[in-house]
Enzyme design. Structure first.
Site, short mmCIF file in Angstrom:
data_model
loop_
_atom_site.label_atom_id
_atom_site.label_comp_id
_atom_site.label_asym_id
_atom_site.label_seq_id
_atom_site.Cartn_x
_atom_site.Cartn_y
_atom_site.Cartn_z
N LYS A 143 0.85 -1.21 0.00
CA LYS A 143 0.00 0.00 0.00
C LYS A 143 0.87 1.24 0.00
CE LYS A 143 -1.79 2.84 2.92
NZ LYS A 143 -1.81 4.09 2.15
N GLU A 169 10.93 1.15 9.71
CA GLU A 169 11.95 2.18 9.45
C GLU A 169 11.24 3.51 9.66
OE1 GLU A 169 13.66 5.06 8.24
OE2 GLU A 169 13.42 4.39 6.17
N CYS A 186 14.07 10.79 5.97
CA CYS A 186 14.15 10.34 7.37
C CYS A 186 15.53 10.56 7.96
CB CYS A 186 13.71 8.89 7.49
SG CYS A 186 14.47 7.84 6.27
N GLU A 214 10.93 15.44 14.87
CA GLU A 214 11.19 15.37 13.42
C GLU A 214 10.28 16.37 12.71
OE1 GLU A 214 9.98 11.79 11.14
OE2 GLU A 214 11.99 11.90 10.30
P1 NDP Z 1 2.52 8.13 8.06
O1 NDP Z 1 3.46 7.30 8.84
O2 NDP Z 1 1.16 8.29 8.61
O3 NDP Z 1 2.35 7.49 6.58
C1 NDP Z 1 3.16 6.50 6.02
C2 NDP Z 1 2.30 5.38 5.42
O4 NDP Z 1 1.54 4.73 6.46
C3 NDP Z 1 1.27 5.86 4.41
O5 NDP Z 1 1.12 4.90 3.37
C4 NDP Z 1 0.03 5.97 5.25
O6 NDP Z 1 -1.14 5.98 4.50
C5 NDP Z 1 0.16 4.73 6.11
N1 NDP Z 1 -0.66 4.75 7.32
C6 NDP Z 1 -1.06 5.82 8.07
N2 NDP Z 1 -1.81 5.41 9.11
C7 NDP Z 1 -1.88 4.06 9.04
C8 NDP Z 1 -2.51 3.05 9.84
N3 NDP Z 1 -3.21 3.34 10.95
N4 NDP Z 1 -2.39 1.75 9.47
C9 NDP Z 1 -1.68 1.44 8.39
N5 NDP Z 1 -1.08 2.33 7.57
C10 NDP Z 1 -1.17 3.63 7.90
O7 NDP Z 1 3.18 9.52 7.75
P2 NDP Z 1 2.43 10.92 7.45
O8 NDP Z 1 2.11 10.98 6.04
O9 NDP Z 1 1.31 11.15 8.39
O10 NDP Z 1 3.62 11.95 7.78
C11 NDP Z 1 3.73 12.48 9.10
C12 NDP Z 1 5.16 12.50 9.56
O11 NDP Z 1 5.70 11.19 9.51
C13 NDP Z 1 6.11 13.31 8.70
O12 NDP Z 1 6.05 14.66 9.00
C14 NDP Z 1 7.43 12.70 9.10
O13 NDP Z 1 7.84 13.23 10.32
C15 NDP Z 1 7.10 11.23 9.29
N6 NDP Z 1 7.43 10.43 8.08
C16 NDP Z 1 8.58 9.72 8.10
C17 NDP Z 1 8.96 9.02 6.97
C18 NDP Z 1 10.23 8.24 6.94
O14 NDP Z 1 10.82 8.08 5.88
N7 NDP Z 1 10.67 7.67 8.04
C19 NDP Z 1 8.18 9.05 5.74
C20 NDP Z 1 6.93 9.77 5.85
C21 NDP Z 1 6.61 10.45 6.99
P3 NDP Z 1 -1.84 7.41 4.20
O15 NDP Z 1 -0.87 8.18 3.36
O16 NDP Z 1 -3.08 7.03 3.51
O17 NDP Z 1 -2.08 8.05 5.55
#
Ligand code: NDP
Length: 460
Positions: free
Chosen positions: A157, A233, A267, A364
């Protein structure tokens, strides 16, 4: 139900995707299970699997420009970043794991008694992968390539903000010869579709890149369903540490791109710059000169170095951190505002006089915001570097090899870069400690994530 997907740089509608929801996830997992059980993929000779994964890499390269454009349109990042960070990173991962698909990693084990024992690595079966929006193509490849190399089927996903490059990758994998049902891409919101995948009782393993908050929820989902192993991660607040004896030019460059690559939405962003007091002011002058020369604008233009953030929500989040930095008394040296009235552009921002307890030093931000702290001694640098809940990466800039080795030893991080920053290679394991997660993407270590070990005892 459909979900609109916007180009964050223009705020124009790019297209719509279906929200798979629970039923879509059930169908995808059933297809993945049936493909796995039929051994269409797993049953191939290792050399055939290798050839298919290698062909996937060739197809990614052949479609380099189209893929990069898709990534740029859905993320707002510059085309240059999309070509390098996403497309090349994805092709490279498939080539590396194509090779490893011939490495079964089994071993014979010496035991007491009249037995011969083998410990063999087996694929889990159905892997669930949930990927974020910052490097949509590359991170999808980082999950798919090793999972496939180990013989698994996958249901992936992508973030609903950036689905198109992953969907295109799915088409290319089919074209390369990955059998139907082996790779399934389900679109939808995290709360519904992502959660359904994480809770599915027929998913054998879950791999995730994204926020610590969602990582925690996935652990709960696993605990409340079939106890599938989870690898995470997660985020970071990485320290990039500059000692007075460092090569100044290289360190400035490392500080600049450590903080502002992909608009800081990475990240491993070196979002905390720790500078030794004796060079602090001069170093900042050099750095600010470079920051002010960055060009913000249309990410498709070759001379643009800072594109758009991924969404309005992310832009608001980053601006609120900038507001908090000002409120808490840090000194704003440059940037600090949204750029223009259309698109999600935020100026590259540098704060000095940041105290370790401030929010902008602890949390972050995931945007183009650099917090600069000063230190007087090596011990203080180390203490500052290790004083956040995260442990993803760190950088050390020094001409003293002994000090570099000492620092690398004591930094609590999954990756330490010495006199370089944000370097990646599919052969080098990647992942974090503390709230940055556990498990390793890439390298031989990734094979541990996508296989389980079976011991077979044979009486002699
Ligand atoms: P999320 O962790 O929410 O999103 C990452 C993925 O997880 C997306 O595909 C998201 O889907 C999915 N997801 C969200 N909630 C759930 C759930 N309950 N069960 C299963 N899958 C889920 O990141 P955000 O987009 O909310 O970003 C917020 C913050 O996260 C950023 O500001 C940053 O700090 C951090 N982040 C860190 C990353 C990294 O590389 N380590 C990458 C992205 C974000 P959907 O998009 O539909 O919500």
């Amino acid at each position: 139900m459909t979900i609109p997907v916007e180009n964050p740089a223009t705020e124009e509608l790019l297209g719509e995707i279906a929200d798979a929801g629970e039923q879509g996830v059930n169908d995808a997992v059933a297809a993945a299970r049936s493909a796995f059980n039929s051994r269409l993929w797993m049953g191939k000779n290792p050399s055939e699997r290798q050839a298919i994964l290698w062909r996937a890499a060739d197809l990614i390269d052949a479609h380099r420009e189209d893929l990069a454009l898709l990534v740029t349109l859905e993320t707002g990042k510059t085309l240059k970043d999309a070509r390098g960070g996403d497309v090349s990173g994805a092709a490279d991962a498939f080539r590396y794991f194509a090779g490893l698909s011939r490495n079964s990693n089994g071993q014979s084990v010496g035991v007491d008694g009249p037995f011969s024992v083998r410990a063999d690595r087996e694929p889990f079966g159905v892997v669930g992968a949930i990927t974020p929006w910052n490097y949509p193509l590359c991170i999808a490849a980082w999950k798919l390539a090793p999972a496939l190399a180990c013989g698994n089927s996958v249901v992936l996903k992508p973030s609903e903000l950036t689905p198109f490059s992953t969907l295109r990758l799915g088409q290319l994998l089919a074209e390369a010869g990955v059998p139907a049902g082996t790779v399934n891409i389900v679109n939808g919101y995290g709360d519904s579709t992502g959660d359904a995948l994480a809770r599915h009782n027929d998913v054998d393993k879950l791999t995730f890149t994204g926020s610590t908050r969602t990582g925690r929820r996935l652990m709960v989902a696993s605990a409340e369903s079939n106890l599938k192993p989870v690898s995470l991660e997660l985020g970071g607040k990485s320290a990039n540490i500059v000692f007075a004896d460092a090569d100044r030019k290289a360190a400035v460059r490392g500080a600049l791109w450590g903080a502002f690559t992909n608009q800081g939405q990475i990240c491993t962003a070196g979002s905390r710059l720790l500078v030794e007091s004796s060079i602090h002011d001069e170093f900042l002058e050099w750095l600010l000169r470079r920051v002010r020369s960055l060009k913000i604008g249309d990410p498709r233009q070759d001379d643009v170095t800072i594109g758009s953030l991924v969404s309005k929500k992310q832009m608001e989040r980053v601006l609120s951190y900038i507001h908090s930095g000002k409120e808490e008394g840090a000194t704003l040296l440059c940037g600090g505002h949204r750029e223009g009235g259309v698109g999600c552009f935020v100026q590259p921002t540098v704060f000095s006089n940041v105290k370790p307890e401030m929010k902008i030093a602890q949390e972050e931000i995931f945007g183009p915001v650099l917090s600069v702290l000063r230190f007087a001694t090596e011990e203080e640098a180390l203490w500052l570097a290790n004083s956040t809940p995260y442990g993803l990466a760190a950088g050390v800039w020094t001409a003293d090899a002994t000090r570099a080795a000492r620092m690398a030893n004591k930094l609590r991080a999954g990756t330490v870069w010495i006199n370089c920053y944000n370097e990646f290679d599919p052969a080098a394991p990647f992942g974090g400690v503390k709230l940055s997660g556990f498990g390793r993407d890439l390298g031989q270590a990734a094979l541990d994530q996508y296989t389980t070990v079976k011991s077979t005892w044979t009486a002699q």
